[in-house]
Design an enzyme around this catalytic site. Structure first.
Site, PDB file in Angstrom:
ATOM      1  CG  ASP A 269      20.089  -1.518 -13.121  1.00  0.00           C
ATOM      2  OD1 ASP A 269      20.232  -2.628 -13.693  1.00  0.00           O
ATOM      3  OD2 ASP A 269      19.820  -1.387 -12.001  1.00  0.00           O
TER       4      ASP A 269
ATOM      5  CB  CYS B 115      -0.627   2.378   5.571  1.00  0.00           C
ATOM      6  SG  CYS B 115      -0.949   0.587   5.231  1.00  0.00           S
TER       7      CYS B 115
ATOM      8  CB  CYS C 297      -4.627  -1.050   2.141  1.00  0.00           C
ATOM      9  SG  CYS C 297      -3.493  -1.272   3.502  1.00  0.00           S
TER      10      CYS C 297
ATOM     11  CB  CYS D 185      -4.478   2.236   6.088  1.00  0.00           C
ATOM     12  SG  CYS D 185      -4.185   2.465   4.084  1.00  0.00           S
TER      13      CYS D 185
ATOM     14  CB  CYS E 254      -0.897   0.114   1.283  1.00  0.00           C
ATOM     15  SG  CYS E 254      -1.893   1.540   1.541  1.00  0.00           S
TER      16      CYS E 254
END
Length: 412
Positions: A338, A204, A217, A220, A201
């Site tokens: 990368d 949170c 989520c 929360c 999430c």
């Protein structure tokens, strides 16, 4: 909107003139379009030039990891139904390139501007947009882009309290988190194939639950908002529940999603969905993407895929086996150096396709394909790869600078 009679200051006029002269010199020297260097010079001479050029325009900003160039084109096409448009259609999407694009037109009513994700907050501050389209956020250019959660946070802070209407993808939790600080959001159910950047999430850090097409989520209560626009198969559903057919020459589900978001943007400016979607049919290719070119007696379709989410969408639109596929990957500055992202791409989706691998980092890609149990050949050049394929269609998928190399080689 202030009238188009507002004159630019003498300094701003000088900056525009100097920028155009430098851009023309750069083009004459064969160094590309010159828009970025021209914009840099103009902004040096007048640091407020972007704000001055935008003040007479109704501005739309478009930002995302994938699809922003195409969506910018689709929105620009739709808004031409309502008046003249200026746009950075070639994808120069940082402040210098944007300034250069806006300096190119004094007659436009609308500015449709693609913005690099990292610059969105600053460009929004300068251009006072009427509308901002946020499509998706996923991992890209791992050596220098902030982790996606940080980008979402940057958007969230930069757009907090914005007067702009935010058109945002309800299916991407990172986009929802970023847009939720704005008072005026229109949610679009545009879908999300790639989910690996949103398992936790953004609010949170709790674990995301993803039943079906929904998400929330469990810790929360942060959850998918109710969309007012939606992509449904080959149609866009508007806020009244009417279904409008999508007419595109561009392939794939991702472009239908881009069209759905574009229709929602067009509606903010009073262009009805039917008109907007019909106008989008004009777009055949975007800066070479999706073009089919003849080369060495074959038909090469050029497809750009810069990161795992983009590769996943691209695999979903290629012709079925045994259509040959040429893959080209570089890791130059503009790509990100990368290449570990190659391990995030599910190459088993290419099973059954004969594969040729080219580009600066062909050996990195070869190792990845080997692990995915794919049949492939490593080639030194595009010409060599094409000659290994039978006459007919070849799907060519490349990341950013590899795509530019391909276009130069095939004369596109």
């Amino acid at each position: 909107m202030s009238g188009n009679s507002d004159p630019l200051s003498p300094r701003a006029k000088l900056a525009v003139t100097a920028g155009k002269a430098v851009a023309a010199a750069s083009r004459a020297a064969g160094r590309g379009s010159g828009s970025v260097i021209g914009g840099r010079v103009a902004l040096k001479l007048d640091p407020d030039l972007l704000a001055r050029l935008a003040q007479n325009l109704d501005v739309v900003l478009v930002s995302a990891t994938n699809g922003k160039t195409t969506t910018t084109r689709l929105i620009a096409e739709a808004l031409r139904a309502a008046g003249p448009v200026v746009s950075n259609a070639l994808g120069a999407n940082m402040p210098a390139g944007i300034t250069s694009a806006l300096a190119g037109s004094s007659e436009a009513r609308y500015g449709v501007i693609e913005v690099d994700e990292k610059y969105l907050a600053g460009v929004a501050r300068d251009t006072d947009p009427k509308c901002i389209a946020l499509l998706n956020l996923s991992r890209d250019q791992l050596d220098r882009a902030a982790e996606t959660r940080m980008l979402a946070e940057n958007w969230r802070e930069g757009l907090a309290g914005s007067k702009a209407v935010i058109i945002a993808n309800a299916d991407d939790p990172l986009v929802v988190w970023a847009a939720s600080s704005s008072p005026n959001v229109i949610w679009v159910a545009a879908g999300q194939m790639w989910k690996d950047d949103a398992w936790s999430c953004p609010s949170c850090g709790g674990v995301m639950q993803r039943p079906g097409d929904d998400w929330f989520c469990g810790e929360c209560g942060f959850r998918r908002p109710t969309p007012s626009w939606a992509l449904s198969g080959d149609h866009v559903l508007d806020p009244h529940g009417s279904a409008w057919p999508i007419h595109l020459q561009l392939p794939g589900r991702a472009n239908k999603a881009n069209a759905a978001s574009s229709a929602a943007v067009a509606a903010v400016f009073g262009v009805p969905p039917q008109v907007a979607l019909e106008r989008m049919y004009q777009v055949q290719a975007v800066a070479g993407r999706y073009d089919v070119v003849q080369f060495e007696g074959r038909d090469l379709r050029l497809l750009l895929a810069k990161n795992p989410a983009g590769w996943l969408e691209t695999f979903s639109l290629i012709d079925p086996p045994p259509t040959p596929v040429i893959l080209s990957v570089n890791a130059r500055g503009a790509d990100g150096t990368d290449t570990s992202w190659l391990w995030d791409v599910d190459y088993t989706r290419l099973t059954g396709h004969p594969i040729c691998v080219v580009g600066d980092r062909r050996l990195d890609l070869a190792v990845r394909l080997e692990v995915a149990n794919q049949q492939f050949q490593v080639c030194d050049t595009l010409d060599q790869a094409v000659q290994l394929c039978p006459p007919g269609r070849i799907e060519v998928i490349a990341n950013y600078t590899a795509f530019q190399d391909l276009r130069r080689r095939v004369g596109n």
